[in-house]
Design an enzyme around this catalytic site. Structure first.
Site, PDB file in Angstrom:
ATOM      1  N   GLY A  17       0.876  -1.170   0.093  1.00  0.00           N
ATOM      2  CA  GLY A  17       0.118   0.014  -0.165  1.00  0.00           C
ATOM      3  C   GLY A  17       0.784   1.282  -0.110  1.00  0.00           C
ATOM      4  O   GLY A  17       2.034   1.233   0.023  1.00  0.00           O
ATOM      5  N   TYR A 142     -14.266   2.287  11.925  1.00  0.00           N
ATOM      6  CA  TYR A 142     -12.905   2.011  11.905  1.00  0.00           C
ATOM      7  C   TYR A 142     -12.096   2.726  12.863  1.00  0.00           C
ATOM      8  O   TYR A 142     -11.136   2.212  13.581  1.00  0.00           O
ATOM      9  CB  TYR A 142     -12.395   2.988  10.634  1.00  0.00           C
ATOM     10  CG  TYR A 142     -10.849   3.229  10.357  1.00  0.00           C
ATOM     11  CD1 TYR A 142     -10.330   2.387   9.302  1.00  0.00           C
ATOM     12  CD2 TYR A 142     -10.486   4.398  10.644  1.00  0.00           C
ATOM     13  CE1 TYR A 142      -8.902   2.684   9.150  1.00  0.00           C
ATOM     14  CE2 TYR A 142      -9.146   4.762  10.299  1.00  0.00           C
ATOM     15  CZ  TYR A 142      -8.279   3.961   9.309  1.00  0.00           C
ATOM     16  OH  TYR A 142      -6.935   4.340   9.315  1.00  0.00           O
ATOM     17  N   ASN A 171      -3.423  12.593   8.184  1.00  0.00           N
ATOM     18  CA  ASN A 171      -3.698  12.168   6.575  1.00  0.00           C
ATOM     19  C   ASN A 171      -2.545  11.928   5.775  1.00  0.00           C
ATOM     20  O   ASN A 171      -1.751  12.825   6.064  1.00  0.00           O
ATOM     21  CB  ASN A 171      -4.636  13.281   5.692  1.00  0.00           C
ATOM     22  CG  ASN A 171      -6.060  13.242   6.477  1.00  0.00           C
ATOM     23  OD1 ASN A 171      -6.264  13.240   7.663  1.00  0.00           O
ATOM     24  ND2 ASN A 171      -7.217  13.161   5.621  1.00  0.00           N
ATOM     25  N   LYS A 193      -8.465  13.737  -9.754  1.00  0.00           N
ATOM     26  CA  LYS A 193      -9.564  14.998 -10.482  1.00  0.00           C
ATOM     27  C   LYS A 193      -8.652  15.981 -11.231  1.00  0.00           C
ATOM     28  O   LYS A 193      -8.921  16.398 -12.307  1.00  0.00           O
ATOM     29  CB  LYS A 193     -10.355  15.366  -9.546  1.00  0.00           C
ATOM     30  CG  LYS A 193     -11.525  14.589  -8.940  1.00  0.00           C
ATOM     31  CD  LYS A 193     -12.243  15.495  -7.637  1.00  0.00           C
ATOM     32  CE  LYS A 193     -13.490  14.569  -7.265  1.00  0.00           C
ATOM     33  NZ  LYS A 193     -14.003  15.452  -6.162  1.00  0.00           N
TER      34      LYS A 193
HETATM   35  P1  NAP Z   1      -3.556   1.185   1.513  1.00  0.00           P
HETATM   36  O1  NAP Z   1      -2.647   1.816   0.740  1.00  0.00           O
HETATM   37  O2  NAP Z   1      -4.938   1.017   1.121  1.00  0.00           O
HETATM   38  O3  NAP Z   1      -2.883  -0.368   1.771  1.00  0.00           O
HETATM   39  C1  NAP Z   1      -3.704  -1.223   2.535  1.00  0.00           C
HETATM   40  C2  NAP Z   1      -2.807  -2.315   2.587  1.00  0.00           C
HETATM   41  O4  NAP Z   1      -3.193  -3.129   3.462  1.00  0.00           O
HETATM   42  C3  NAP Z   1      -2.393  -3.169   1.250  1.00  0.00           C
HETATM   43  O5  NAP Z   1      -1.122  -3.799   1.293  1.00  0.00           O
HETATM   44  C4  NAP Z   1      -3.447  -4.187   1.462  1.00  0.00           C
HETATM   45  O6  NAP Z   1      -3.141  -5.272   0.479  1.00  0.00           O
HETATM   46  C5  NAP Z   1      -3.329  -4.617   2.712  1.00  0.00           C
HETATM   47  N1  NAP Z   1      -4.459  -5.263   3.108  1.00  0.00           N
HETATM   48  C6  NAP Z   1      -5.945  -4.892   3.088  1.00  0.00           C
HETATM   49  N2  NAP Z   1      -6.705  -5.650   3.595  1.00  0.00           N
HETATM   50  C7  NAP Z   1      -6.027  -6.881   3.774  1.00  0.00           C
HETATM   51  C8  NAP Z   1      -6.319  -8.160   4.339  1.00  0.00           C
HETATM   52  N3  NAP Z   1      -7.702  -8.424   4.628  1.00  0.00           N
HETATM   53  N4  NAP Z   1      -5.307  -8.973   4.498  1.00  0.00           N
HETATM   54  C9  NAP Z   1      -3.996  -8.505   4.187  1.00  0.00           C
HETATM   55  N5  NAP Z   1      -3.759  -7.331   3.708  1.00  0.00           N
HETATM   56  C10 NAP Z   1      -4.606  -6.590   3.461  1.00  0.00           C
HETATM   57  O7  NAP Z   1      -3.226   1.608   2.951  1.00  0.00           O
HETATM   58  P2  NAP Z   1      -2.426   2.802   3.555  1.00  0.00           P
HETATM   59  O8  NAP Z   1      -3.090   4.078   3.270  1.00  0.00           O
HETATM   60  O9  NAP Z   1      -1.025   2.567   3.308  1.00  0.00           O
HETATM   61  O10 NAP Z   1      -2.406   2.751   5.031  1.00  0.00           O
HETATM   62  C11 NAP Z   1      -1.457   2.194   5.685  1.00  0.00           C
HETATM   63  C12 NAP Z   1      -1.854   2.139   7.484  1.00  0.00           C
HETATM   64  O11 NAP Z   1      -1.937   3.576   7.523  1.00  0.00           O
HETATM   65  C13 NAP Z   1      -3.206   1.580   7.547  1.00  0.00           C
HETATM   66  O12 NAP Z   1      -3.236   1.025   9.074  1.00  0.00           O
HETATM   67  C14 NAP Z   1      -4.068   2.649   7.795  1.00  0.00           C
HETATM   68  O13 NAP Z   1      -5.297   2.637   8.720  1.00  0.00           O
HETATM   69  C15 NAP Z   1      -3.280   3.850   8.279  1.00  0.00           C
HETATM   70  N6  NAP Z   1      -3.613   5.345   8.106  1.00  0.00           N
HETATM   71  C16 NAP Z   1      -3.808   5.681   6.731  1.00  0.00           C
HETATM   72  C17 NAP Z   1      -3.917   6.800   6.476  1.00  0.00           C
HETATM   73  C18 NAP Z   1      -4.321   7.496   4.937  1.00  0.00           C
HETATM   74  O14 NAP Z   1      -4.462   8.743   4.841  1.00  0.00           O
HETATM   75  N7  NAP Z   1      -4.062   6.810   3.855  1.00  0.00           N
HETATM   76  C19 NAP Z   1      -4.184   7.841   7.581  1.00  0.00           C
HETATM   77  C20 NAP Z   1      -3.888   7.406   8.733  1.00  0.00           C
HETATM   78  C21 NAP Z   1      -3.694   6.053   9.018  1.00  0.00           C
HETATM   79  P3  NAP Z   1      -3.380  -5.235  -1.158  1.00  0.00           P
HETATM   80  O15 NAP Z   1      -2.551  -4.348  -1.713  1.00  0.00           O
HETATM   81  O16 NAP Z   1      -3.093  -6.534  -1.434  1.00  0.00           O
HETATM   82  O17 NAP Z   1      -4.913  -4.883  -1.335  1.00  0.00           O
HETATM   83  O1  GFB Z   2      -9.436  12.161   3.477  1.00  0.00           O
HETATM   84  P1  GFB Z   2     -10.968  12.296   3.758  1.00  0.00           P
HETATM   85  O2  GFB Z   2     -11.620  11.609   2.682  1.00  0.00           O
HETATM   86  O3  GFB Z   2     -11.389  11.672   5.044  1.00  0.00           O
HETATM   87  O4  GFB Z   2     -11.042  13.842   3.531  1.00  0.00           O
HETATM   88  P2  GFB Z   2     -11.120  12.400   6.578  1.00  0.00           P
HETATM   89  C1  GFB Z   2     -12.464  14.411   3.545  1.00  0.00           C
HETATM   90  C2  GFB Z   2     -12.710  15.730   3.544  1.00  0.00           C
HETATM   91  O5  GFB Z   2     -12.126  15.997   2.225  1.00  0.00           O
HETATM   92  C3  GFB Z   2     -14.056  16.112   3.625  1.00  0.00           C
HETATM   93  C4  GFB Z   2     -13.411  16.901   1.546  1.00  0.00           C
HETATM   94  O6  GFB Z   2     -14.219  17.630   4.270  1.00  0.00           O
HETATM   95  C5  GFB Z   2     -14.423  16.275   2.206  1.00  0.00           C
HETATM   96  O7  GFB Z   2     -15.524  17.064   1.897  1.00  0.00           O
HETATM   97  N1  GFB Z   2     -12.839  16.544   0.017  1.00  0.00           N
HETATM   98  C6  GFB Z   2     -12.905  17.421  -1.102  1.00  0.00           C
HETATM   99  C7  GFB Z   2     -12.674  15.100  -0.279  1.00  0.00           C
HETATM  100  N2  GFB Z   2     -12.973  16.663  -2.272  1.00  0.00           N
HETATM  101  C8  GFB Z   2     -12.633  15.174  -1.937  1.00  0.00           C
HETATM  102  C9  GFB Z   2     -12.533  14.169  -2.630  1.00  0.00           C
HETATM  103  O8  GFB Z   2     -12.581  14.193  -4.007  1.00  0.00           O
HETATM  104  N3  GFB Z   2     -12.620  12.981  -1.910  1.00  0.00           N
HETATM  105  C10 GFB Z   2     -12.593  12.955  -0.691  1.00  0.00           C
HETATM  106  N4  GFB Z   2     -12.456  11.556  -0.135  1.00  0.00           N
HETATM  107  N5  GFB Z   2     -12.958  14.045  -0.072  1.00  0.00           N
HETATM  108  C11 GFB Z   2     -10.416  10.246   6.970  1.00  0.00           C
HETATM  109  C12 GFB Z   2     -11.156   8.827   7.544  1.00  0.00           C
HETATM  110  O9  GFB Z   2     -11.370  11.125   7.171  1.00  0.00           O
HETATM  111  O10 GFB Z   2      -9.111  10.170   7.625  1.00  0.00           O
HETATM  112  C13 GFB Z   2     -10.192   7.610   7.713  1.00  0.00           C
HETATM  113  O11 GFB Z   2     -12.368   8.603   6.960  1.00  0.00           O
HETATM  114  C14 GFB Z   2      -8.769   7.945   7.787  1.00  0.00           C
HETATM  115  O12 GFB Z   2     -10.840   7.006   8.673  1.00  0.00           O
HETATM  116  C15 GFB Z   2      -8.317   9.415   7.393  1.00  0.00           C
HETATM  117  O13 GFB Z   2      -8.404   7.860   8.946  1.00  0.00           O
HETATM  118  C16 GFB Z   2      -7.027   9.531   7.572  1.00  0.00           C
HETATM  119  O14 GFB Z   2      -9.984  13.034   6.736  1.00  0.00           O
HETATM  120  O15 GFB Z   2     -12.385  13.140   6.651  1.00  0.00           O
END
Ligand code: NAP
Ligand code: GFB
Length: 320
Positions: A17, A142, A171, A193
């Site tokens: 990921g 979540y 984020n 987008k």
């Molecule tokens: P991601 O790009 O969606 O990657 C998710 C990873 O988890 C992928 O390697 C996926 O494998 C694997 N996975 C999902 N379901 C699985 C399952 N059932 N069994 C085994 N592997 C599984 O996510 P990320 O953004 O890198 O997130 C990494 C961590 O950071 C997560 O714990 C997430 O909650 C946390 N986090 C993310 C954000 C954010 O903004 N993205 C913010 C705060 C915290 P595949 O590629 O094979 O699907």
């Molecule tokens: O990153 P996001 O989807 O989630 O951001 P959260 C949502 C905010 O971005 C809202 C605005 O205020 C949306 O209205 N936004 C504007 C958009 N354009 C877009 C768009 O094209 N796509 C999306 N997705 N949003 C997440 C949690 O919350 O934060 C997860 O849902 C995770 O659990 C992540 O922890 C870090 O920041 O609101």
């Protein structure tokens, strides 16, 4: 002892990921002889399944685990499948930590998110405030699943002496993100987008009002901080991994940076029929700054440019 005989074997769940790929890049650049890194995807094992989880951890017999695997997504995916976020992530986390305990893994670093904090709170939020009230409704499934990692880490430490800890990133964005418009977080959603607006000369439309505020961390910066946590951080209680609170920006400001990266000339449009989600979740990185006062974060402008360039180059194979 030579480097090889005391080599750490670090298994990264969720290694395919956004964060996993950034850790792979950094570990390859560092190329430390005392560490061997293994990156898993869901193709190696479905971690919702206890047997598959046990088998994969047994197979690699790691000394250390970075546990990133989770069902992940942006606001609009959470609004669609809140229950799956709760149950899938509870199962994954329970299976991974239980197998790590059984296999005698020396240290586990698991990943939370700043959305786990209470919605009704004072700001900035710090690590001590996780359980002080319910999280925002939009992603409560979540959030509760992730909060339980903190509880489990404490319990595993109390009863079995396990060194299981966790990090709380804000984020995240960067190369290898999920850019699918239905499921993406805000930054990959907007970058996709922006890409389409440039390619097809269509409007660049932001969901919601653009007023909610967020802190963003570049995936490569986060990868370095998780590696520091794995090597140096000795507490069981979590640590927030975030840019400074002064670096929080509005969604509208982020959209302007994306428009700039793609050189879009038209005005940014807002679809206010779409939910804004949580208005803010400003996190306090004082604990991190106490340990690493000089850590330099990639600027949002530069990180967005690099991610936009990555998407342009890799569009055919990206998660779009
Ligand atoms: P991601 O790009 O969606 O990657 C998710 C990873 O988890 C992928 O390697 C996926 O494998 C694997 N996975 C999902 N379901 C699985 C399952 N059932 N069994 C085994 N592997 C599984 O996510 P990320 O953004 O890198 O997130 C990494 C961590 O950071 C997560 O714990 C997430 O909650 C946390 N986090 C993310 C954000 C954010 O903004 N993205 C913010 C705060 C915290 P595949 O590629 O094979 O699907
Ligand atoms: O990153 P996001 O989807 O989630 O951001 P959260 C949502 C905010 O971005 C809202 C605005 O205020 C949306 O209205 N936004 C504007 C958009 N354009 C877009 C768009 O094209 N796509 C999306 N997705 N949003 C997440 C949690 O919350 O934060 C997860 O849902 C995770 O659990 C992540 O922890 C870090 O920041 O609101």
């Amino acid at each position: 002892m030579d480097a090889k005989s005391k080599q750490k074997v670090v298994l990264v769940t969720g290694g395919s990921g956004l964060v996993g790929q950034a850790m792979k890049k950094v570990s390859e650049e560092e190329n430390r002889p005392d560490e061997k890194w293994i990156f898993l995807s869901s193709k190696d094992a479905d971690l919702r399944d206890p047997e598959e989880t046990r088998a994969i951890i047994k197979k690699y017999n790691p000394t250390h685990v970075v546990h990133l695997a989770a069902m992940v997504g942006g606001l609009y995916k959470h609004l669609r499948v809140n229950c799956d976020f709760l149950t899938f992530n509870i199962r994954i986390n329970d299976n991974v930590l239980d197998s790590c305990k059984e296999m005698g893994v020396e240290k586990v670093v698991s990943c939370l998110s700043t959305c786990v904090f209470p919605d009704q709170t004072t700001y900035p939020i710090d690590e001590t405030m996780i359980h002080n009230g319910p999280p925002h409704d939009s992603n409560f499934g979540y959030s509760y699943a992730k909060r339980m990692i903190v509880v489990m880490n404490r319990a595993y430490n109390m009863q079995y002496g396990c060194q299981f800890t966790s990090v709380i990133p804000t984020n995240i964005y960067g190369p290898h993100d999920n850019f699918n418009l239905e499921d993406a977080h805000v930054l990959p959603g907007l970058i996709h987008k922006g890409y389409l607006a440039k390619q097809k000369s269509i409007p660049f439309t932001v969901c919601g009002t653009g007023t909610p505020r967020r802190q963003f961390i570049y995936s490569v910066d986060l990868a370095k901080l998780i590696m520091w946590t794995l090597r140096e951080y000795e507490e069981i209680e979590p640590i927030i991994l975030s840019v400074d609170k002064e670096d929080e920006v509005s969604v509208g400001e982020v959209a302007e940076l994306v428009a700039e990266a793609f050189d879009l000339k038209d005005k940014v449009l807002y679809d206010t029929s779409k939910s804004d989600g949580q208005i803010k979740k400003t996190a306090n990185n004082a604990k991190l700054r106490k340990y690493l006062p000089n850590f330099k974060f990639t600027s949002l402008r530069q990180g967005i440019r690099e991610t936009a360039e990555w998407l342009e180059t890799h569009y055919e194979n990206a998660r779009v």
